[in-house]
Design an enzyme around this catalytic site. Sequence first.
Site, short mmCIF file in Angstrom:
data_model
loop_
_atom_site.label_atom_id
_atom_site.label_comp_id
_atom_site.label_asym_id
_atom_site.label_seq_id
_atom_site.Cartn_x
_atom_site.Cartn_y
_atom_site.Cartn_z
N CYS A 2 0.85 -1.19 0.01
CA CYS A 2 -0.06 0.09 -0.02
C CYS A 2 0.88 1.36 -0.01
O CYS A 2 2.06 1.31 0.48
CB CYS A 2 -0.81 0.22 1.24
SG CYS A 2 -0.87 1.47 2.18
N ARG A 27 2.88 -0.17 -5.22
CA ARG A 27 2.77 -0.49 -3.72
C ARG A 27 1.52 -1.21 -3.51
O ARG A 27 1.30 -2.01 -2.40
CB ARG A 27 3.04 0.45 -2.80
CG ARG A 27 4.43 0.95 -3.05
CD ARG A 27 4.78 1.95 -1.72
NE ARG A 27 4.58 1.41 -0.67
CZ ARG A 27 5.67 1.24 -0.16
NH1 ARG A 27 6.95 1.01 -0.45
NH2 ARG A 27 5.84 0.45 1.19
N TRP A 74 -3.58 -2.20 -0.56
CA TRP A 74 -3.83 -3.46 -0.87
C TRP A 74 -4.60 -4.30 0.38
O TRP A 74 -4.17 -4.01 1.43
CB TRP A 74 -2.19 -4.06 -0.82
CG TRP A 74 -2.14 -5.46 -1.32
CD1 TRP A 74 -2.10 -5.96 -2.58
CD2 TRP A 74 -2.00 -6.41 -0.27
NE1 TRP A 74 -1.85 -7.27 -2.56
CE2 TRP A 74 -1.78 -7.50 -1.05
CE3 TRP A 74 -2.03 -6.69 0.99
CZ2 TRP A 74 -1.78 -9.13 -0.67
CZ3 TRP A 74 -1.90 -7.98 1.79
CH2 TRP A 74 -1.80 -9.28 0.61
N ASN A 100 -1.36 1.97 6.67
CA ASN A 100 -0.85 0.88 5.85
C ASN A 100 -0.44 -0.01 6.87
O ASN A 100 0.18 0.31 7.92
CB ASN A 100 0.69 1.22 5.05
CG ASN A 100 1.33 0.19 4.55
OD1 ASN A 100 2.53 0.40 4.61
ND2 ASN A 100 0.97 -0.87 4.34
N GLY A 101 -0.67 -1.33 6.69
CA GLY A 101 -0.28 -2.28 7.87
C GLY A 101 -1.52 -3.35 8.12
O GLY A 101 -2.79 -3.12 7.45
N GLU A 471 12.52 -19.61 -10.52
CA GLU A 471 12.14 -18.13 -10.52
C GLU A 471 11.65 -18.09 -11.80
O GLU A 471 10.80 -17.08 -11.97
CB GLU A 471 13.80 -17.52 -10.52
CG GLU A 471 13.77 -16.22 -10.90
CD GLU A 471 12.82 -15.29 -9.92
OE1 GLU A 471 12.20 -15.76 -8.71
OE2 GLU A 471 12.71 -14.01 -10.17
N LYS A 475 8.06 -16.11 -12.19
CA LYS A 475 7.90 -14.66 -13.20
C LYS A 475 6.49 -14.97 -14.01
O LYS A 475 5.82 -14.04 -14.15
CB LYS A 475 8.84 -14.75 -13.93
CG LYS A 475 9.66 -13.32 -13.70
CD LYS A 475 10.04 -12.64 -12.79
CE LYS A 475 9.79 -12.93 -11.33
NZ LYS A 475 10.34 -12.22 -10.29
N GLU A 478 3.30 -15.17 -11.89
CA GLU A 478 2.97 -13.59 -11.40
C GLU A 478 2.41 -12.61 -12.40
O GLU A 478 1.42 -11.78 -12.14
CB GLU A 478 3.77 -13.06 -10.22
CG GLU A 478 5.11 -12.86 -10.82
CD GLU A 478 6.21 -12.49 -9.75
OE1 GLU A 478 5.58 -11.87 -8.58
OE2 GLU A 478 7.52 -12.62 -9.87
N HIS A 494 9.25 -39.23 -10.86
CA HIS A 494 8.59 -39.44 -9.59
C HIS A 494 7.09 -38.86 -9.66
O HIS A 494 6.51 -38.54 -8.41
CB HIS A 494 9.42 -38.88 -8.47
CG HIS A 494 10.62 -39.94 -8.61
ND1 HIS A 494 10.98 -41.19 -8.25
CD2 HIS A 494 11.95 -39.37 -8.97
CE1 HIS A 494 12.10 -41.55 -8.29
NE2 HIS A 494 12.86 -40.47 -8.62
N LYS A 587 4.12 -4.51 -4.71
CA LYS A 587 5.59 -4.74 -4.44
C LYS A 587 5.82 -4.56 -2.90
O LYS A 587 5.15 -4.06 -2.20
CB LYS A 587 6.08 -3.36 -4.85
CG LYS A 587 7.64 -3.41 -5.02
CD LYS A 587 8.15 -4.35 -6.48
CE LYS A 587 9.81 -4.26 -6.33
NZ LYS A 587 10.20 -5.42 -7.51
N1 GLU Z 1 -5.17 -3.34 6.63
C1 GLU Z 1 -5.70 -2.32 5.74
C2 GLU Z 1 -6.75 -2.74 5.00
O1 GLU Z 1 -6.97 -3.63 4.47
C3 GLU Z 1 -4.41 -1.62 5.16
C4 GLU Z 1 -3.91 -2.27 3.96
C5 GLU Z 1 -2.90 -1.66 3.14
O2 GLU Z 1 -2.00 -1.48 3.92
O3 GLU Z 1 -3.33 -1.24 2.09
O4 GLU Z 1 -7.58 -1.56 4.50
#
Ligand code: GLU
Length: 592
Positions: A2, A27, A74, A100-101, A471, A475, A478, A494, A587
Amino acid sequence: MCGIAGYVGARPAAPILLDSLQRLEYRGYDSCGIAVLGDAGVFVRRSVSPISEFRNEVLPAAPEGTIGLAHTRWATHGRADLANAHPLVSCDGKILVVHNGVLENAFELRDRLIAQGHRFTSETDSETIPHLLEQALAEGRTMDEAVAKLPEQLVGSYAIVAMREGHDELYLLRSGSPLVVGIGDGEYFPASDIPSFLPYAQRVIYLHENDPFAVGRKGIRRLGSGGTAAEAVPPLPQPVSLNVESVSKGSFEHFMIKEIMEQVAAIARLTDAPPPSLATAAELMRGASSVKFVGAGTSYHAGLFGQFLMGTLLHTDSEACVSSEFEFRADTLRPGSVVIAMSQSGETADTLQAVRFARDRGARVIGLVNSESSSLTRAADVVIPLRSGPELSVAATKSYTSQLVALNLLVEHLAADPTGVARTILQARDSLYELTSDSARSYMASLAHSLARHNHLLLIGRGGHYVTALEAALKIKEVAGFASQAFPGGEMKHGPLALVGEGSPVILFYDRSQLARAELAASELGTRGAAIYTVGPQPLRSSSLHIRVNDAGVATPIAQIVPMQLLAYELAKLRQLDPDHPRNLAKSVTVL
Ligand code: GLU
């Protein structure tokens, strides 16, 4: 994960914030939002459209206000819809927060706040924050006190920018998630990462964990400091070393292709001036009782390569671990153990947690990191910088090859034949000129065409080439959304051979020393109808398409992965996917 951006200064905030959001899009891009304080109150807009569309919608409508915040999400709690997009607001709509978190105690906090009369409008964990601030104000605290109290209330990771109607400051707090502050001339740019404010500010402050600040036109001030002048002094601003070109696409269509093409230069930076810390790191390893590599995703693959190098060149045992699984291996560490932690951003939460496990058990930590101003840099005993420049495409490319080169350079310090190791690195580097040429790119585009009608791909290799297979499969998965699986050459019989039928595409990686075994594997696959694509110094009898990658000894995987990065890119384009923004990914994975 995020992106957070804030602005306070003398200019209209909205154009700057929208511009910053575009540079933070790598992000997270599940949804986005902005809030600006204008003369007529708070202006808030949220969207699930791409940021470029959001920008065009919002710009004409935004007020001229000079303080605001923005977010690209995110999602961890709640779907990626409009209701869950940030900024999130208090009941009275006057406190706005971007976060964010992940808050681990969100459900508990939410229940308590609801019991206190707060109404929630989203499913996010983040919405607890504006309500907690509102509650503290209702209990008679000042805004400074309310923000300074958050670390006692929140469990988990957070980078927070908060704003309050009628106040001309932004409030900042972080723990476990990144938050920096760009310093301009009478203006401040809190953000998740430096690219966000690069055109506007050339100095930056790195905020410490749970050390809250407020920024406004009058300056930056620390909250909750016991009042002594020394405590109130903010961390010293540091110069920003990035330039705007390094974080823009230039003439390229996507960051991914730009970053693939930058690999020759990135590797040359490392080989021409190897970081002096390699010698210190090698010294740590020389006396180590055990060595473990930890990393997530592509960095884990680099760890497997490190394990392969140590076994092959140093005849020494080591172990590569996925960062998020490290807790189950950590008890094998002893004082004297060395952990080599790898992360492009240096903010990967799983890897940082693995480093904490290592530290708690007395192990020494070597950090291999691209972003030198990151948490991993601060947490490691010795830092080996990758110096590959900003990597903004979600899929790692140049940071991976730089990781492989750095590991080779590290092992070179310990090898019985350092000159031989150095030679292989240069051979691999030199073959990258041809592998990143226009003709190589169009050749991989033609392979992409022949693979596009399939929906499953097998990739096979032995030793270091198995690392390439892993790898390459990652790639292709994703970026191109294509089911691809890697297996060690000897494993096919196997189990995985059962997946092979008429026309099944299989990519085989090998070097000259493995020619005979590769021929045998190709023949076993070919007789079962597989279409064999080969990557090695010369084609096999049953190759239906061959990609020539010259041998460079143990360093061959540095070169081998490059055509696979191009293949993933071309496949994504053929499938009309945006290679820079793979579905559901972002990212810098700063959540556990
Ligand atoms: N946990 C928060 C959400 O789901 C923030 C996620 C983020 O870091 O974008 O909204």
